[in-house]
Design a protein around this motif. Structure first.
Motif, mmCIF file in Angstrom:
data_model
loop_
_atom_site.group_PDB
_atom_site.id
_atom_site.type_symbol
_atom_site.label_atom_id
_atom_site.label_comp_id
_atom_site.label_asym_id
_atom_site.label_seq_id
_atom_site.Cartn_x
_atom_site.Cartn_y
_atom_site.Cartn_z
ATOM 1 N N TYR A 868 -0.224 -7.285 0.360
ATOM 2 C CA TYR A 868 -1.043 -7.765 1.479
ATOM 3 C C TYR A 868 -2.059 -8.809 1.006
ATOM 4 O O TYR A 868 -2.242 -9.875 1.630
ATOM 5 C CB TYR A 868 -1.740 -6.585 2.147
ATOM 6 N N ARG A 869 -2.730 -8.458 -0.127
ATOM 7 C CA ARG A 869 -3.741 -9.401 -0.634
ATOM 8 C C ARG A 869 -3.088 -10.699 -1.117
ATOM 9 O O ARG A 869 -3.655 -11.782 -0.971
ATOM 10 C CB ARG A 869 -4.538 -8.735 -1.768
ATOM 11 N N GLU A 870 -1.878 -10.642 -1.684
ATOM 12 C CA GLU A 870 -1.199 -11.846 -2.173
ATOM 13 C C GLU A 870 -0.737 -12.734 -1.015
ATOM 14 O O GLU A 870 -0.803 -13.963 -1.110
ATOM 15 C CB GLU A 870 0.003 -11.455 -3.042
ATOM 16 N N ARG A 871 -0.226 -12.147 0.040
ATOM 17 C CA ARG A 871 0.401 -12.937 1.110
ATOM 18 C C ARG A 871 -0.568 -13.257 2.262
ATOM 19 O O ARG A 871 -0.491 -14.331 2.845
ATOM 20 C CB ARG A 871 1.601 -12.166 1.673
ATOM 21 N N ILE A 872 -1.447 -12.307 2.543
ATOM 22 C CA ILE A 872 -2.284 -12.490 3.731
ATOM 23 C C ILE A 872 -3.738 -12.704 3.342
ATOM 24 O O ILE A 872 -4.403 -13.610 3.852
ATOM 25 C CB ILE A 872 -2.144 -11.275 4.675
ATOM 26 N N GLY A 873 -4.249 -11.900 2.401
ATOM 27 C CA GLY A 873 -5.643 -12.023 2.008
ATOM 28 C C GLY A 873 -6.306 -10.660 1.942
ATOM 29 O O GLY A 873 -5.647 -9.610 1.926
ATOM 30 N N GLN A 874 -7.633 -10.668 1.865
ATOM 31 C CA GLN A 874 -8.376 -9.431 1.792
ATOM 32 C C GLN A 874 -8.204 -8.652 3.092
ATOM 33 O O GLN A 874 -8.248 -9.210 4.187
ATOM 34 C CB GLN A 874 -9.864 -9.708 1.556
ATOM 35 N N PRO A 875 -8.012 -7.318 2.964
ATOM 36 C CA PRO A 875 -7.851 -6.495 4.173
ATOM 37 C C PRO A 875 -9.170 -6.380 4.933
ATOM 38 O O PRO A 875 -10.241 -6.616 4.370
ATOM 39 C CB PRO A 875 -7.403 -5.150 3.612
ATOM 40 N N PRO A 876 -9.141 -5.983 6.153
ATOM 41 C CA PRO A 876 -10.368 -5.816 6.937
ATOM 42 C C PRO A 876 -11.269 -4.744 6.318
ATOM 43 O O PRO A 876 -10.811 -3.819 5.635
ATOM 44 C CB PRO A 876 -9.860 -5.395 8.309
ATOM 45 N N ALA A 877 -12.580 -4.889 6.583
ATOM 46 C CA ALA A 877 -13.548 -3.969 5.976
ATOM 47 C C ALA A 877 -13.380 -2.534 6.473
ATOM 48 O O ALA A 877 -13.663 -1.573 5.756
ATOM 49 C CB ALA A 877 -14.967 -4.452 6.258
ATOM 50 N N ASP A 878 -12.920 -2.343 7.699
ATOM 51 C CA ASP A 878 -12.813 -0.990 8.254
ATOM 52 C C ASP A 878 -11.686 -0.194 7.635
ATOM 53 O O ASP A 878 -11.508 0.990 7.910
ATOM 54 C CB ASP A 878 -12.649 -1.049 9.774
ATOM 55 N N TRP A 879 -10.866 -0.879 6.774
ATOM 56 C CA TRP A 879 -9.786 -0.128 6.120
ATOM 57 C C TRP A 879 -10.350 0.939 5.157
ATOM 58 O O TRP A 879 -9.694 1.928 4.866
ATOM 59 C CB TRP A 879 -8.879 -1.088 5.344
ATOM 60 N N GLN A 880 -11.554 0.772 4.679
ATOM 61 C CA GLN A 880 -12.132 1.725 3.723
ATOM 62 C C GLN A 880 -12.351 3.093 4.367
ATOM 63 O O GLN A 880 -12.451 4.114 3.683
ATOM 64 C CB GLN A 880 -13.479 1.179 3.194
ATOM 65 N N ASN A 881 -12.461 3.068 5.704
ATOM 66 C CA ASN A 881 -12.702 4.323 6.421
ATOM 67 C C ASN A 881 -11.416 5.021 6.812
ATOM 68 O O ASN A 881 -11.451 6.000 7.553
ATOM 69 C CB ASN A 881 -13.543 4.043 7.669
ATOM 70 N N ARG A 882 -10.269 4.459 6.404
ATOM 71 C CA ARG A 882 -8.991 5.045 6.809
ATOM 72 C C ARG A 882 -8.315 5.677 5.602
ATOM 73 O O ARG A 882 -8.582 5.347 4.442
ATOM 74 C CB ARG A 882 -8.092 3.975 7.421
ATOM 75 N N SER A 883 -7.362 6.526 5.915
ATOM 76 C CA SER A 883 -6.624 7.213 4.864
ATOM 77 C C SER A 883 -5.632 6.275 4.226
ATOM 78 O O SER A 883 -5.337 5.194 4.769
ATOM 79 C CB SER A 883 -5.897 8.450 5.431
ATOM 80 N N ASP A 884 -5.117 6.678 3.042
ATOM 81 C CA ASP A 884 -4.147 5.839 2.335
ATOM 82 C C ASP A 884 -2.893 5.643 3.177
ATOM 83 O O ASP A 884 -2.307 4.547 3.195
ATOM 84 C CB ASP A 884 -3.780 6.480 0.993
ATOM 85 N N SER A 885 -2.474 6.669 3.849
ATOM 86 C CA SER A 885 -1.243 6.533 4.650
ATOM 87 C C SER A 885 -1.460 5.575 5.821
ATOM 88 O O SER A 885 -0.573 4.780 6.168
ATOM 89 C CB SER A 885 -0.803 7.914 5.160
ATOM 90 N N GLU A 886 -2.682 5.640 6.432
ATOM 91 C CA GLU A 886 -2.950 4.714 7.537
ATOM 92 C C GLU A 886 -3.038 3.280 7.036
ATOM 93 O O GLU A 886 -2.534 2.341 7.683
ATOM 94 C CB GLU A 886 -4.257 5.109 8.230
ATOM 95 N N GLN A 887 -3.677 3.115 5.881
ATOM 96 C CA GLN A 887 -3.753 1.764 5.314
ATOM 97 C C GLN A 887 -2.359 1.240 4.990
ATOM 98 O O GLN A 887 -2.046 0.071 5.253
ATOM 99 C CB GLN A 887 -4.621 1.759 4.057
ATOM 100 N N ALA A 888 -1.514 2.062 4.412
ATOM 101 C CA ALA A 888 -0.153 1.642 4.057
ATOM 102 C C ALA A 888 0.642 1.286 5.303
ATOM 103 O O ALA A 888 1.382 0.287 5.340
ATOM 104 C CB ALA A 888 0.551 2.738 3.263
ATOM 105 N N GLN A 889 0.437 2.080 6.343
ATOM 106 C CA GLN A 889 1.189 1.807 7.587
ATOM 107 C C GLN A 889 0.763 0.457 8.199
ATOM 108 O O GLN A 889 1.601 -0.354 8.620
ATOM 109 C CB GLN A 889 0.956 2.944 8.577
ATOM 110 N N GLN A 890 -0.576 0.215 8.240
ATOM 111 C CA GLN A 890 -1.054 -1.051 8.825
ATOM 112 C C GLN A 890 -0.675 -2.233 7.944
ATOM 113 O O GLN A 890 -0.335 -3.309 8.457
ATOM 114 C CB GLN A 890 -2.564 -0.997 9.006
ATOM 115 N N ALA A 891 -0.685 -2.094 6.643
ATOM 116 C CA ALA A 891 -0.288 -3.186 5.752
ATOM 117 C C ALA A 891 1.184 -3.503 5.942
ATOM 118 O O ALA A 891 1.586 -4.676 5.975
ATOM 119 C CB ALA A 891 -0.572 -2.815 4.307
ATOM 120 N N GLU A 892 1.998 -2.433 6.063
ATOM 121 C CA GLU A 892 3.436 -2.667 6.258
ATOM 122 C C GLU A 892 3.689 -3.397 7.576
ATOM 123 O O GLU A 892 4.488 -4.345 7.627
ATOM 124 C CB GLU A 892 4.168 -1.323 6.234
#
Length: 957
Positions: A868-892
């Motif tokens: 995600y960071r290579e292709r799109i950029g830094q993830p949104p700041a609110d991702w820190q408040n989410r679980s790893d599975s939720e982050q993985a799902q949104q990145a995918e």
């Protein structure tokens, strides 16, 4: 002394005393008294310094002398004289009439001045009594007779400062001689007056003058009057400035004021010389006249008769301008007179109309330069030398006048007019001949309407003109005209547009509001050019300059009847070029000969057309038939044929619209069009012989059809393509167009053949082979399924029977449904690539291909975040408040959406599909690879829900 002599001596003494007293009284007393009284009167009546030097009187001759009487300073007096002598006749004592035998005035000096306020210097110098306005009884004039008057003036000066510039003149010397001037009834005197001015003017007057009643007759002449001196009096009434000119007038006259003002002039002569005037305030509008003279003229004021005699004029040079608003600078003369208030004319029905006559008017060497400012570029017109002759004019008799006019127009043109002209009522019978009129003078007048330059052209014409205005205006013109060496250019491109060697217009017959007839028009070596420009506009459409829309033109209830016997072409030619093509197309029609006969707007009989020519020198062309030229939709029967035209000249068109050049071939065209009451019946027969297409031409306008294949299928065993395209329709229908229908029919024939090659190939094989022209792939896949392999196998079998054909394979990918599975596959490849790198860094054993590894589920969240960071950029700041599975799902989801917009992935998929087709046909079916061409992959928006079709194309090798 004796007594007898004493009385005598006493009488002698008395006489001596009386004589002495008389001498004393006459020589001393009377002059002294007169001098004293004179000075007193001067002091009383004169406001300015004045002087009276001496008064003398001779008591024996009764001669009175007055010396140096001056009003004003003697050096610059207002008026006065050096010497006045007057002799009273002794017989005045018993005749009851004061008789002056001689009056002599010498050294007269008079300086009359009007100041700018209009005050006259002489009146201002005098203390005049107030005018008595009470009525007075009629009284008889004082009886006086002067037998001889002699006046010699040193200077008579006049200065009128009321005008700007001031009017000033001087007469010196001036002499006046008058005999027997009398206030007695019916006595007249003889008068002689002579005067000169420093400007060269001369005044001479000889005649008889009677005071009671007042009448005179004699001869008066005024020579070399300097007009600029007197012009200020006229400058406010006429918008002209006059810088030069002189006037001379001489006439016998008779003047009688006994009952009314009666004036008769005879042997009147006048001459105007070296006149130079200019229009105010446009000094460019000026004229110089060398001479204008009048002789043998006469005037009878009481009988209202004016005879102008002979008028001759030479050497006029006129300069005039026409302004942008259409006004002519010389119109300022009329405007200035219109602005002056005029008194209403008092109509006197009893007064007869003026009778004006002219023996002869002769004008020569008149020249005019007229600059027309109306066009964007001013045009200069030169007229002259012009000569004009008119004779025997009388206003009281409506008789035609002989008129002759000759002039040059421009550098080489001439105009001659002769005949009879009656001004009122208008009646004219004129013959006009014009030669070498330069048509280039029309250039600036046509420039606002067409972008055409007239390079050369000369008009010659011979016309007979008849005109009258009784009872209504009637004009008729007969004759002939010709235009030689016409040459016009297209100013946009600098190319020839229209030219001819000569055009003859014979048998002209024009009648105003009735008819216009021409027996024959002959065009010698005409040439015309029609061009399609690079932007596909035509030269004719570009040449016409759009004009502002005006209101609808009123319909003419009585249209002009037009008749044209024939239009004949002699060795004509034409050129057609199309510069929108690459290469450019250029063809010519030469040796055009023939005619069009019987053109008429009144007869229903059609005109006959018979014109023959050659296309590019060798191919015969024919235009023959009949038509009604003013209503072609009524009746037309036309045949147009071209025989064996070389098709290679049409390569630009075949390249542009078919996409191929023409290697060889000939065309014969036979068109037959018939129209009856707007109904068209047309036959279009086209024969193409031995047509061979050449190289392919890259043209964006070429039809998207396999033309080679279509033409190959349309060609018969003899190598010919024979087309017969009939067309019928209603030409009154605004949607009906002939040319588009012909092209559409030809296109349909080619399209039908070109669009059916796979059906034709399928017909060579048993079974249902209708879908040989396309291959279906599953969404996101380039693998050939069983159905695709079967179709390609049948196609390969058919191609083996048509070795002249080649196959073009076009790989296609669709955004829907190919983009989602392609994005998902790309994401899996990226995950495997990342996991493959991790294994390499750990030093673990890895397979040869990165795609062979399997990514464990616990590695996916970290890998997704990295990608995600290579292709799109830094993830949104609110991702820190989410679980790893939720982050993985949104990145995918974000990465799949990112690669769904990638055209690179879709293009690679299309290329993979076309490559799969080619590999199957070569490897599995044994087709030669040089017969197979891969086209560039194409991306479409949508395919079928579960599959995407890649089309196949056939071409002739």
């Amino acid at each position: 002394m004796n007594q007898a002599t004493k009385p005598a001596s006493r009488w002698i003494s008395r006489l001596l005393v009386l004589f002495s007293l008389w001498c004393l009284l006459g020589f001393l007393v009377v002059p002294g008294v007169m001098l004293h009284v004179g000075k007193q009167q001067l002091a009383h009546w004169v406001n300015v310094p004045s002087s009276l030097e001496r008064v003398g009187f001779n008591p024996f001759t009764l001669e009175l002398e007055v010396h140096n009487l001056w009003l004003g300073e003697p050096e610059q007096p207002i008026t006065g004289f050096r010497q006045l002598k007057a002799n009273v006749a002794w017989r005045s004592l018993w005749s009851g009439v004061l008789i002056l035998e001689r009056v002599q005035l010498k050294g007269l000096r008079h300086n009359a001045v009007f100041n700018p306020e209009g005050q006259f210097n002489l009146l201002a110098a005098l203390n005049l009594p107030e005018r008595d306005e009470s009525p007075k009884e009629d009284s008889q004039p004082f009886p006086l007779r002067i037998e001889h008057i002699q006046l010699e003036a040193d200077s008579i000066a006049f200065n009128d400062q009321r005008q700007t510039p001031a009017v000033a003149f001087d007469l010196s010397p001036l002499s006046l001689s008058l005999h027997n001037l009398s206030t007695l009834p019916d006595e007249q005197g003889e008068l002689t007056l002579s005067a000169h001015s420093p400007h060269g003017a001369e005044l001479n007057w000889q005649g008889q003058l009677s005071l009671l009643p007042l009448r005179s007759q004699g001869h008066l002449s005024i020579a070399n009057i300097p007009l600029p001196v007197w012009w200020p009096y006229a400058q406010d009434s006429v918008a002209l400035s006059l810088s030069q000119g002189s006037l001379s007038v001489a006439s016998d006259y008779q003047l009688d004021l006994r009952e009314a003002f009666e004036l008769q002039l005879s042997q009147l002569q006048g001459q105007l010389k070296d006149l130079a005037v200019a229009v105010k305030p446009q000094p460019e509008a000026n004229a110089q006249l060398a001479q204008l003279s009048i002789s043998g003229a006469s005037l009878n004021l009481q009988k209202r008769r004016l005879h102008l005699g002979t008028i001759e004029s030479q050497g006029l040079k006129l300069n005039a301008q026409r302004f942008k608003d259409g006004r002519i600078d010389w119109q300022a003369l009329a405007s200035s007179s219109d602005e002056k208030p005029t008194k209403p004319a008092v109509k006197n029905d009893a007064s007869p109309a003026w009778q004006i006559s002219l023996q002869k008017l002769s004008v020569s060497d008149y020249n005019a330069l007229i600059i027309d400012q109306v066009p964007d570029n001013p045009v200069k017109h030169t007229v002259g030398p012009l000569s004009l002759s008119v004779a025997d004019y009388r206003s009281d008799k409506a008789t035609p006048l002989p008129v002759t006019l000759k002039t040059e127009l421009g550098k080489k043109g001439t105009l001659e007019v002769s005949g009879q002209l009656q001004p009122a009522p208008l009646k004219a019978t004129l013959n006009a001949k014009a030669t070498r009129l330069d048509l280039r003078q029309l250039q600036q007048y046509i420039a606002p309407f067409v972008r055409v330059e007239i390079r050369s052209g000369w008009l010659d014409t011979t016309l007979a003109i008849n005109a009258s205005d009784s009872p209504k205006l009637a004009i008729s013109v007969q004759g002939q005209a010709s235009i030689d060496q016409l040459h016009t250019l297209d100013t946009l491109k600098g190319r020839d547009l229209l030219r001819w060697q000569k055009v003859e217009v014979n048998g002209i017959d024009f009648a105003h509001q009735q008819h216009a007839k021409i027996s024959e028009i002959v065009l010698h070596k005409p040439f015309a050019r029609f061009i399609v420009n690079e932007d596909r506009s035509t030269n004719l459409s570009q040449l016409v300059i759009a004009q502002e829309a005006t209101g609808p033109k009123p319909e003419n209830p009585n249209p002009l009847a037009i008749e044209l016997g024939s239009i004949r072409l002699v060795d004509g030619s034409a050129n057609f070029a199309d510069f929108s093509l690459e290469p450019e197309f250029d063809a010519g029609i030469e040796q055009l000969n023939g005619q069009v006969k019987g053109i008429s707007s009144t007869r229903q009989a059609p005109a006959i057309i018979d014109i023959k020519g050659k296309i590019d020198r060798y191919a015969p062309a024919l235009f023959a038939g009949t038509l009604t030229p003013f209503d072609p939709l009524n009746k037309l029967d036309m045949q147009v044929s071209f025989n064996k035209v070389e098709l290679t000249t049409l390569t630009p068109y075949s390249g542009k619209f078919a996409g191929y050049s023409i290697r060889k071939g000939r065309m014969s065209l036979n068109l037959n069009y018939k129209i009856e009451d707007g109904r068209l019946k047309a036959e279009n027969k086209i024969l193409l012989e031995k047509l061979q297409l050449g190289e392919q031409v890259d043209s964006p306008d070429a039809v998207k059809l396999p033309v080679r294949l279509g033409l190959a299928l349309m060609t018969d065993a003899d190598g010919n393509i024979d087309l017969d395209i009939p067309i019928t329709g209603n030409l009154n229908d605004p949607q009906f167009r002939v040319a588009p229908l012909v092209f559409k029919a030809i296109g349909n024939l080619i399209a039908k053949a070109a669009a059916s090659p796979f059906k034709l190939l399928g017909g060579l094989l048993p079974g249902d082979n209708t879908n040989l022209g396309e291959v279906a792939f599953s969404a996101g896949s380039f693998e050939l399924n069983n159905s695709a392999q079967k179709s390609l196998s049948q196609l390969a079998e058919a191609l083996k029977q048509k070795p002249v054909l080649r196959l073009e394979i076009e790989g296609v990918a669709a955004r829907d449904p190919d983009s989602l599975p392609e994005a998902q596959k790309r994401l899996e490849r990226e995950l495997k690539r990342g996991y493959y790198r991790i294994l390499q860094r750990r030093g673990e054993d890895v397979p040869d291909s990165r795609l062979a590894v399997t990514v464990p589920d616990d590695f996916r969240p970290a890998l997704l975040a990295t990608i995600y960071r290579e292709r799109i950029g830094q993830p949104p700041a609110d991702w820190q408040n989410r679980s790893d599975s939720e982050q993985a799902q949104q990145a995918e989801q974000a990465l799949v959406a990112f690669w769904q917009n990638s055209e690179v992935l879709l293009r690679k998929l299309g290329q993979a599909r076309s490559t799969a087709i080619k590999n199957f046909l070569v490897d599995s079916q044994g087709l030669a690879p040089e017969r197979l061409f891969l086209l560039d992959a194409r991306i479409v928006e949508a395919g079928d829900k579960q599959s995407v079709t890649s089309p196949l194309h056939l071409e002739v090798q």
